[in-house]
Design an enzyme around this catalytic site. Structure first.
Site, short mmCIF file in Angstrom:
data_model
loop_
_atom_site.label_atom_id
_atom_site.label_comp_id
_atom_site.label_asym_id
_atom_site.label_seq_id
_atom_site.Cartn_x
_atom_site.Cartn_y
_atom_site.Cartn_z
N ASP A 276 1.15 -1.26 0.19
CA ASP A 276 0.20 -0.24 0.33
C ASP A 276 0.65 1.67 -0.45
O ASP A 276 2.05 1.76 1.18
CB ASP A 276 -0.79 -0.29 1.36
CG ASP A 276 -2.68 0.66 1.23
OD1 ASP A 276 -2.61 1.20 -0.02
OD2 ASP A 276 -2.55 1.55 2.22
N HIS B 6 -3.37 13.98 0.41
CA HIS B 6 -3.39 13.22 1.71
C HIS B 6 -2.30 13.91 2.72
O HIS B 6 -2.89 14.08 3.92
CB HIS B 6 -3.21 12.08 1.16
CG HIS B 6 -3.66 11.96 2.88
ND1 HIS B 6 -4.58 11.72 3.38
CD2 HIS B 6 -3.41 10.49 2.67
CE1 HIS B 6 -4.48 10.56 4.29
NE2 HIS B 6 -3.67 10.24 4.13
N ARG C 208 -1.29 19.27 7.43
CA ARG C 208 -1.82 20.76 8.82
C ARG C 208 -2.74 20.81 9.47
O ARG C 208 -2.73 21.89 10.48
CB ARG C 208 -2.67 21.34 6.86
CG ARG C 208 -1.28 21.86 6.19
CD ARG C 208 -1.84 22.92 5.35
NE ARG C 208 -3.14 21.70 4.78
CZ ARG C 208 -2.62 21.64 3.47
NH1 ARG C 208 -1.45 21.65 2.72
NH2 ARG C 208 -3.84 20.82 2.65
N GLU D 59 -9.97 4.59 3.82
CA GLU D 59 -9.20 4.76 2.77
C GLU D 59 -9.54 4.56 1.12
O GLU D 59 -10.23 3.26 0.70
CB GLU D 59 -8.39 4.63 3.04
CG GLU D 59 -7.81 5.70 4.14
CD GLU D 59 -6.31 5.17 4.43
OE1 GLU D 59 -5.66 5.88 5.18
OE2 GLU D 59 -5.31 4.98 3.83
N GLU E 52 -8.98 4.23 -2.11
CA GLU E 52 -7.75 3.66 -3.00
C GLU E 52 -8.04 3.32 -4.33
O GLU E 52 -9.45 3.19 -4.62
CB GLU E 52 -6.56 2.94 -1.81
CG GLU E 52 -6.48 3.53 -0.42
CD GLU E 52 -5.77 2.59 -0.11
OE1 GLU E 52 -4.86 1.88 -0.27
OE2 GLU E 52 -5.06 3.15 1.49
N ASP F 146 -9.24 0.83 2.19
CA ASP F 146 -7.62 -0.10 2.92
C ASP F 146 -8.35 0.46 4.79
O ASP F 146 -7.83 1.20 5.09
CB ASP F 146 -6.34 1.03 2.52
CG ASP F 146 -5.42 0.09 3.98
OD1 ASP F 146 -5.47 -1.43 3.64
OD2 ASP F 146 -4.82 0.34 3.78
N ARG G 100 -7.26 3.76 13.37
CA ARG G 100 -6.88 5.11 14.15
C ARG G 100 -5.99 5.03 15.21
O ARG G 100 -4.51 5.24 15.06
CB ARG G 100 -7.50 6.36 12.95
CG ARG G 100 -8.31 6.89 12.19
CD ARG G 100 -6.83 6.57 11.02
NE ARG G 100 -7.11 6.84 9.44
CZ ARG G 100 -6.54 6.44 8.19
NH1 ARG G 100 -5.51 6.18 8.55
NH2 ARG G 100 -7.20 6.84 7.03
N GLN H 180 -3.40 3.21 15.26
CA GLN H 180 -2.13 3.00 14.05
C GLN H 180 -1.01 3.95 14.59
O GLN H 180 -0.37 3.80 14.79
CB GLN H 180 -2.81 3.43 12.06
CG GLN H 180 -2.11 4.28 11.59
CD GLN H 180 -2.75 4.71 10.73
OE1 GLN H 180 -3.82 4.42 10.63
NE2 GLN H 180 -2.09 5.43 9.71
N LYS I 52 -3.43 -1.67 10.32
CA LYS I 52 -3.90 -1.60 9.34
C LYS I 52 -4.11 -3.53 8.51
O LYS I 52 -4.36 -3.70 7.31
CB LYS I 52 -2.61 -1.24 7.95
CG LYS I 52 -2.93 0.08 8.09
CD LYS I 52 -3.32 1.50 7.32
CE LYS I 52 -3.19 2.98 6.78
NZ LYS I 52 -4.73 2.90 6.52
N THR J 94 -8.47 -5.65 4.27
CA THR J 94 -7.97 -4.59 2.66
C THR J 94 -9.22 -4.91 2.41
O THR J 94 -9.48 -6.09 1.77
CB THR J 94 -6.94 -4.22 2.46
OG1 THR J 94 -5.75 -3.53 3.16
CG2 THR J 94 -6.83 -3.14 0.87
N THR K 53 -4.34 6.49 -0.09
CA THR K 53 -5.88 7.20 0.19
C THR K 53 -5.50 8.71 -1.45
O THR K 53 -4.67 9.24 -1.46
CB THR K 53 -5.89 8.98 1.26
OG1 THR K 53 -5.86 8.09 2.19
CG2 THR K 53 -6.94 9.19 1.30
N GLU L 41 -8.65 13.71 7.08
CA GLU L 41 -9.12 14.69 6.39
C GLU L 41 -10.59 14.99 6.52
O GLU L 41 -10.64 16.23 7.00
CB GLU L 41 -8.64 13.48 5.20
CG GLU L 41 -7.05 13.87 4.98
CD GLU L 41 -6.82 13.97 3.05
OE1 GLU L 41 -7.27 14.25 2.42
OE2 GLU L 41 -6.87 12.55 3.24
#
Length: 431
Positions: free
Chosen positions: A136, A143, A149, A206, A208, A241, A245, A248, A260, A264, A361, A375
């Site tokens: 992956d 992303h 940010r 995500e 993908e 995927d 969080r 992770q 992760k 998937t 992503t 996001e």
């Protein structure tokens, strides 16, 4: 490099299968993706056409194919597409051309060819093949920079000079519809400082895009030059995927592991690179303040047509019907599929037949192109509100998340990939 346009892409071509001519079908006659299905008579390979499946074994039994097309059809009719991925590209192209001619309106063999069709709704779709490995990548600049940010870790400089990736868990890649069991793991509850074993509190998706590889591509210690990387791409699929969080973010020292590895999800149909030929676009390129491509990741053919104009959408259903929450495009990725292949092999790691790679992503610059919940919610600070009034920071038990994709190009018939869907079910807390 990319495959040339041929008669199978003709936008005027129509099928005698009426559903294949609908403007919103994923599977017009210009697509003809391969997959593995079971209709109660055993697993075998077929081809999607409208709301039907072409049973390749039945086509062969009826004597409707000959020569190289028949030989490849026999390979494609097996309970795994792994051997098909190794077939010479020219022979796979001959099979697509033969099926396109057989199922077009003017074929003259409608009765015999029609007898080899079965309703897609009557079959269960299976994994196209068992991938020996799953990698992956993280190939969206939007992303990476948006996550930083929003308060995430500052990105390492490598994101701009190479397609970052981790080696995922191939054994937990599953086909669309597989239940998404909320994983257990070590997490730090909000307001606490000590990790506990608990159900994942921040389950995310995500959006993908993936590619199945044709191989073997390179022996141990050898590389795959960029001008040859396209030859290793057999076809593409959609990928979700799923991401735990909480697990992770706590475990990320060497990289993602249990956050992760639990699941998937992929779409079951493999859309060939030949079918995607009309939808090639230039690679994103680099701006003046971004590092220039290193020579091994740069080639004129990849710059000119390394990208794909594939629109991806995500729909969240909390119990009152699906609502679109993401709209993005593969064309916005910072790296191309071929660059991912070349970089993966650049250290001499062999790429094997039926390996699966994913883009990471697929986020774009627009707000609607934020392709995961961390996001969309600014790392949980701004819940999203759905049309029915429901709000979400992360996925809850009972939620269903579906990803769809459409390849788009002026003057060509758009094609799709089928759904990539999963429903969240509660954690099994008996660990």
């Amino acid at each position: 490099m990319p495959i040339e346009i041929n008669a199978t892409h003709d936008p005027a071509r129509r099928s005698f299968v009426a559903s294949a001519n609908a403007s919103d079908t994923d599977f017009p006659i210009q697509n003809l993706p391969f997959g593995v299905f079971d209709d109660g008579k055993g697993a075998r390979g077929g081809v999607a056409l409208g709301d039907a499946i072409i049973d390749l074994a039945a086509v062969l039994d009826a004597g409707l194919l000959d020569g190289a097309a028949a030989g490849v059809a026999a390979v494609a009719s097996r309970p795994s597409l792994a051997d098909l991925f190794m077939a010479p590209a020219g022979q796979v192209s001959q099979l697509r051309a033969a099926l396109s001619d057989l199922y077009r309106e003017e074929s003259g063999r409608q009765d015999r060819a029609g007898a080899a069709l079965l309703p897609a709704a009557s079959a269960t779709m299976l994994m196209p093949a068992k991938p020996p490995a799953f990698t992956d990548f993280c190939t969206s600049a939007d992303h990476i920079l948006r996550m930083a940010r929003n308060g995430g870790r500052p990105p390492q400089p490598a994101w701009a000079t190479l397609p970052v990736a981790y080696n995922g868990r191939a054994s937990s890649v599953a086909v669309s519809g597989a239940p998404v069991i909320r994983p257990m793991g070590q997490v730090v509850p909000r307001g606490e400082s000590t990790a506990v074993l608990a159900p994942e509190p921040m389950l995310d998706f995500e959006v993908e895009f993936g590619a199945w590889l044709r191989g073997p591509a390179n022996p141990l210690g050898e590389t795959v030059p960029l001008d040859q990387a396209e030859d290793t791409l057999f076809g593409c699929c959609l990928v979700n995927d799923w991401s735990a969080r909480g697990i992770q973010f706590y475990e990320m020292i060497l990289g993602p592991h249990l956050g992760k590895s639990f699941l998937t999800t992929i779409s079951p149909w493999v859309v060939t690179m030949e079918a995607l030929a009309p939808f090639r676009v230039p690679a994103r390129g680099r701006t003046g303040d971004e590092p220039a491509l290193l020579p091994y990741l740069d080639h004129p053919g990849d710059r000119q047509a390394g990208g794909l104009n594939v629109e991806l959408t995500a729909h969240l259903d909390t119990g009152n019907g699906p609502a679109q929450i993401v709209r993005t495009n593969v064309a916005e990725l910072f790296w191309t599929l071929a660059q991912m292949v070349t970089h993966q092999a650049s250290g001499g790691a062999p790429l094997e037949n039926a390996d699966l790679i994913a883009t990471g992503t697929v986020s774009g610059a627009a707000d609607e192109a934020r392709a995961c919940l961390v996001e969309l919610t600014g790392l949980g600070k701004n819940p999203i509100t759905l049309p029915d009034g429901a709000t979400r920071v992360m996925l809850e038990d009972g939620d269903t998340l579906s990803i769809k994709g459409r390849a788009l190009a002026d003057s060509f018939v758009s094609i799709g990939f089928g759904e990539c869907t999963g429903t969240i079910i509660p954690a099994r807390t008996h660990v």
